[in-house]
Design a protein around this motif. Structure first.
Motif, PDB file in Angstrom:
ATOM      1  N   ASP A 147       0.829  -1.213   0.000  1.00 43.39           N
ATOM      2  CA  ASP A 147       0.000   0.000   0.000  1.00 43.39           C
ATOM      3  C   ASP A 147       0.861   1.259   0.000  1.00 43.39           C
ATOM      4  N   TRP A 179       0.329   2.450   9.018  1.00 43.65           N
ATOM      5  CA  TRP A 179      -0.393   2.701   7.760  1.00 43.65           C
ATOM      6  C   TRP A 179      -1.527   3.715   7.956  1.00 43.65           C
ATOM      7  N   GLN A 221     -11.876  -4.070  10.949  1.00 41.49           N
ATOM      8  CA  GLN A 221     -11.390  -2.752  10.566  1.00 41.49           C
ATOM      9  C   GLN A 221     -12.536  -1.846  10.142  1.00 41.49           C
ATOM     10  N   SER A 223     -13.380   2.365   8.931  1.00 39.57           N
ATOM     11  CA  SER A 223     -12.878   3.709   8.599  1.00 39.57           C
ATOM     12  C   SER A 223     -13.877   4.751   9.023  1.00 39.57           C
ATOM     13  N   ARG A 224     -14.861   4.318   9.710  1.00 39.80           N
ATOM     14  CA  ARG A 224     -15.928   5.254  10.035  1.00 39.80           C
ATOM     15  C   ARG A 224     -15.528   6.235  11.082  1.00 39.80           C
TER      16      ARG A 224
ATOM     17  N   LYS B 330     -18.997   5.328   3.356  1.00 42.96           N
ATOM     18  CA  LYS B 330     -18.436   6.023   4.511  1.00 42.96           C
ATOM     19  C   LYS B 330     -17.549   5.114   5.347  1.00 42.96           C
ATOM     20  N   GLY B 331     -17.807   3.843   5.304  1.00 38.39           N
ATOM     21  CA  GLY B 331     -16.998   2.962   6.141  1.00 38.39           C
ATOM     22  C   GLY B 331     -17.075   1.519   5.714  1.00 38.39           C
ATOM     23  N   PHE B 332     -16.039   0.789   6.078  1.00 42.32           N
ATOM     24  CA  PHE B 332     -15.984  -0.636   5.774  1.00 42.32           C
ATOM     25  C   PHE B 332     -15.460  -1.365   7.004  1.00 42.32           C
ATOM     26  N   GLU B 333     -16.125  -2.427   7.351  1.00 44.09           N
ATOM     27  CA  GLU B 333     -15.686  -3.234   8.499  1.00 44.09           C
ATOM     28  C   GLU B 333     -15.718  -4.697   8.115  1.00 44.09           C
ATOM     29  N   MET B 334     -14.880  -5.462   8.818  1.00 42.65           N
ATOM     30  CA  MET B 334     -14.896  -6.910   8.624  1.00 42.65           C
ATOM     31  C   MET B 334     -14.793  -7.573   9.995  1.00 42.65           C
ATOM     32  N   HIS B 347     -20.979   0.922   5.242  1.00 42.49           N
ATOM     33  CA  HIS B 347     -21.859   2.044   5.600  1.00 42.49           C
ATOM     34  C   HIS B 347     -21.964   2.990   4.409  1.00 42.49           C
ATOM     35  N   ASP B 374     -28.191   3.130   6.533  1.00 42.09           N
ATOM     36  CA  ASP B 374     -26.969   3.188   5.738  1.00 42.09           C
ATOM     37  C   ASP B 374     -26.065   1.994   6.040  1.00 42.09           C
ATOM     38  N   ASN B 390     -13.142  -5.395  -3.852  1.00 44.59           N
ATOM     39  CA  ASN B 390     -13.632  -4.134  -4.414  1.00 44.59           C
ATOM     40  C   ASN B 390     -15.104  -3.969  -4.090  1.00 44.59           C
ATOM     41  N   TRP B 398     -16.184  -0.035  -9.912  1.00 45.69           N
ATOM     42  CA  TRP B 398     -15.604  -0.776  -8.793  1.00 45.69           C
ATOM     43  C   TRP B 398     -14.459   0.028  -8.196  1.00 45.69           C
ATOM     44  N   PRO B 402     -13.082   2.091   1.433  1.00 50.53           N
ATOM     45  CA  PRO B 402     -12.278   3.013   2.241  1.00 50.53           C
ATOM     46  C   PRO B 402     -11.787   2.337   3.518  1.00 50.53           C
ATOM     47  N   GLY B 403     -10.677   2.824   4.019  1.00 49.68           N
ATOM     48  CA  GLY B 403     -10.169   2.288   5.278  1.00 49.68           C
ATOM     49  C   GLY B 403      -9.422   0.986   5.125  1.00 49.68           C
ATOM     50  N   THR B 404      -9.139   0.588   3.901  1.00 44.64           N
ATOM     51  CA  THR B 404      -8.326  -0.616   3.711  1.00 44.64           C
ATOM     52  C   THR B 404      -7.071  -0.237   2.946  1.00 44.64           C
ATOM     53  N   PRO B 405      -5.969  -0.929   3.224  1.00 44.93           N
ATOM     54  CA  PRO B 405      -4.798  -0.733   2.362  1.00 44.93           C
ATOM     55  C   PRO B 405      -5.173  -1.076   0.929  1.00 44.93           C
ATOM     56  N   THR B 406      -4.557  -0.385  -0.009  1.00 45.60           N
ATOM     57  CA  THR B 406      -4.888  -0.623  -1.417  1.00 45.60           C
ATOM     58  C   THR B 406      -3.628  -0.822  -2.238  1.00 45.60           C
ATOM     59  N   VAL B 415      -7.438  -1.908  -5.880  1.00 45.56           N
ATOM     60  CA  VAL B 415      -8.133  -2.973  -5.184  1.00 45.56           C
ATOM     61  C   VAL B 415      -7.778  -2.890  -3.695  1.00 45.56           C
TER      62      VAL B 415
END
Lengths: 224, 428
Positions: A147, A179, A221, A223-224, B330-334, B347, B374, B390, B398, B402-406, B415
């Protein structure tokens, strides 16, 4: 008599039912077997070339799913077959390079190593990751490394710093924290190289004694 | 004239400068060069056409500048530039509002040229990403067009999209539009750049006995005017199959016989584009385009062949409403689940569909389930390792969540990277 009559009248219905079930099953089984290979969406010559690369990877003990995934992504994005073959060949060569440098590591580590090389790291920069502690994986380090190079951090600086952190025993949370800070600074408008240098100075090489909960990183993770 | 040529040349050259990757997600550019043949005699028989486009995309707004210049025998014959800003509201129960503002200038070698500013509002009703209808209205204010004053424009339309990117027969988007123009027409010698005439003038249209009754002398200005209106009914289809794109449009103009000139009564045009790679395409086409009286642009027949260069290809979907971009996410979580599955949470508000795809799905789109205003969720099996992912919203492009390394993927996109820890570390 009535009962016999009833039984006789039910028998044909039961047979019909079993027949219908058999018909459905006989229809369903080939349908499953005929589930088309996604690679068949490639033109024949490109498909042949990709399958050849996948076979070669399997023969060498390399994770061929890395190549298959590249081909499927290209198909999904409607990329020309020749271009897909070129990219698969490039990834195959990167896998071979990563394998030659990292040695007998797992397939996931090889794929991550190849991704770092794809991002722009030099093969010799991977060499320090050959020696590894038991039960330690370098996926997080490789992910952050790829990254940072992608974001414009000079490859030499990113490589040496990530390698140093990894050799010092930094954990996944440390890499993710680095990061997170760097990308935050870049989004604020800071030059990627400067942002990285600023943040690497304040990044501890080893995890602190009172280990904090991993940031909402790879397993959680946000980003919110 | 030389300054114009230089301006066009510099604009075209500026588009050839590579765009920094950081900006590329929001900046797209295109330039076309072609050989044109115009049959009405008012324009050169043979000309080179440059048509650059620059587009900035924001989550709820798009700013686009595009130009077109016909150059013949070292002279600029007809240039047309337009800046468009589009503001789009979030989608609420399939309804989306859109405000469109245009500022344009047309430079004609035979006259002074014209300017126009118009504002239009549209309300779209979307049926997911497969179709929709819209109703809109607005006003246009032309300058230096002697033939027309302020105009009101009303339009309505419907569109439908068949197939998808992976379908055997590709994607086809059909659009039908009805547009009504209502304006005051002023008698003049030419459409552009000439002063209005009095009804008594021997060269005024109103001097023709047949149409005299249609015009009246305005007391204040002395100009010879009449209320005028006409309607355009247009249908178009855009078919995308692999590297081939075919676009065809046909239209019919009806209204007061005085305003609907014979050369603009019916028109048909078609364009074929073959992408040699993701940046260079061969373009060919021809047909007839109707006059745009409010902008002083005459009707023209043309045939052209050329190339199209795209630094960062503009999303060329034929859908006549701007779709929101993945930057709205706005956001991504796992989260790891006890079952060995992983729950992906995204989100994003004001959208109809959210899809993800990655190596874990063999790069087939998986649609998330809406769990809140949302909040979108999906559980997927993810094994130990580094995975690529993606996301897209409402069938848009695609993009990395956001909020992930790319990292850059193999096909000119980015990606997202997610790491799943080994099972013994999954408690983290």
């Amino acid at each position: 008599m009535t009962c016999v009559s009833r039984g006789a009248s039910r028998r044909p219905s039961l047979s019909l039912l079993w027949g219908a079930v058999a018909l459905v099953l006989s229809g369903a089984l080939p349908a499953v077997a005929q589930d088309p290979d996604p690679l068949s969406k490639l033109d024949p010559s490109s498909k042949f070339a990709v399958e050849l690369l996948i076979d070669s990877a399997n023969t060498l003990g390399l994770p061929s799913d890395y190549l298959r995934s590249t081909a499927l992504q290209g198909i999904a994005l409607k990329v020309d077959g020749k271009r897909i073959v070129v990219e698969c060949r490039k990834k195959f060569n990167l896998l071979k390079t990563a394998h030659a440098i990292l040695g007998s590591v797992g397939g996931e580590e090889l794929k991550a190593g190849a991704s770092v090389l794809y991002a722009g790291a030099k093969p010799n920069q991977l060499a320090p990751f050959k020696a590894r502690q038991q039960n330690r994986n370098d996926l997080e380090a490789f992910t952050i490394w790829a990254d940072l190079i992608t974001r414009g951090v000079p490859s030499e600086e990113a490589s040496s710093a990530i390698t140093k952190l990894w050799q010092d025993g930094a954990d996944d949370a440390t890499f993710y924290g680095l990061w997170n800070n760097v990308q935050s600074d870049i989004l604020k408008g800071l030059n990627p190289g400067a942002a990285f240098q600023n943040r690497i100075r304040e990044t501890p090489g080893r995890p602190t004694a009172n280990k904090v909960t991993p940031p909402e990183g790879q397993e959680n993770q946000s980003s919110r | 004239m030389n300054e114009r040529k230089v301006a066009v040349f510099l604009f075209a050259v500026a588009l050839l400068v590579p765009v920094p990757r950081v900006l590329a997600a929001q900046l797209v550019s295109k330039i076309e060069a072609g050989q044109y043949t115009v049959s009405d005699g008012a324009l050169p028989f043979s000309a080179i056409r440059l048509a650059p486009t620059v587009q900035f995309e924001l989550p709820h707004a798009t700013l686009r500048a595009r130009g077109s210049a016909l150059i013949s025998e070292q002279n600029l014959q007809l240039a047309d530039g337009i800046v468009t800003g589009t503001f789009t509201s979030p989608t609420v129960y399939g309804v989306r509002a859109e405000m469109i503002g245009n500022a344009s200038r047309a430079i004609d070698d035979r006259s002074l040229g014209t300017d126009q500013v118009d504002v239009q509002t549209r309300v779209h009703v979307l049926f997911h990403e497969h179709g929709g209808v819209w109703l809109g209205g607005g006003v246009a204010r032309p300058w230096r067009v002697a033939v027309a004053s302020q105009a009101s424009v009303t339009d309505a339309g419907a569109w439908a999209k068949l197939g998808d990117a992976l379908a055997k027969f590709g994607t086809a988007t059909m659009t039908a539009t009805f547009t009504n123009f209502s304006f005051t027409k002023i008698a003049s010698v030419n459409d552009t750049g000439s002063a209005s005439l009095s009804c008594a003038s021997p060269v005024a249209p109103a001097a023709n006995i047949a149409v005299r009754a249609l015009f009246t002398e305005t007391p204040g200005t002395g100009a010879c005017e009449r209320q005028s209106r006409f309607n355009d009914l247009e249908g178009s289809i855009r078919w995308e199959l692999g590297a081939l794109e075919l676009t065809a449009a046909t239209g019919y103009r009806f209204g007061d016989s005085y305003d609907v000139t014979p050369d603009s009564k019916r028109w048909t045009s078609g364009t074929a584009t073959i992408w040699l790679n993701d940046r260079i395409a061969l373009v060919g086409g021809g047909g007839r385009q109707p006059a745009l009286p409010l902008r002083g642009i005459p009707a023209r027949s043309y045939g052209m062949a050329g190339i199209e260069l795209a630094y960062w290809p503009i999303n060329k979907g034929g859908v006549p409403v701007s779709l929101p971009r993945a930057t709205l996410v706005k956001g991504f979580e796992m989260h790891a689940l006890p079952t060995g599955m992983h729950k992906l949470i995204i989100h994003v508000g004001g959208v109809e569909t959210v899809d993800v795809m990655g190596d874990f799905s063999d790069w087939s789109p998986l649609t998330l389930v809406r769990r809140g205003r949302d909040l979108w969720e999906l559980s997927v099996p993810l094994s130990y390792g580094m995975h690529q992912i993606n996301v897209r919203v409402d069938g848009g492009p695609w993009m990395a969540p956001p909020g992930t390394p790319t990292m850059h993927d193999s096909f000119n996109g980015d990606v997202g990277l997610i790491v799943v820890a080994p099972p013994d570390k999954s408690a983290h």
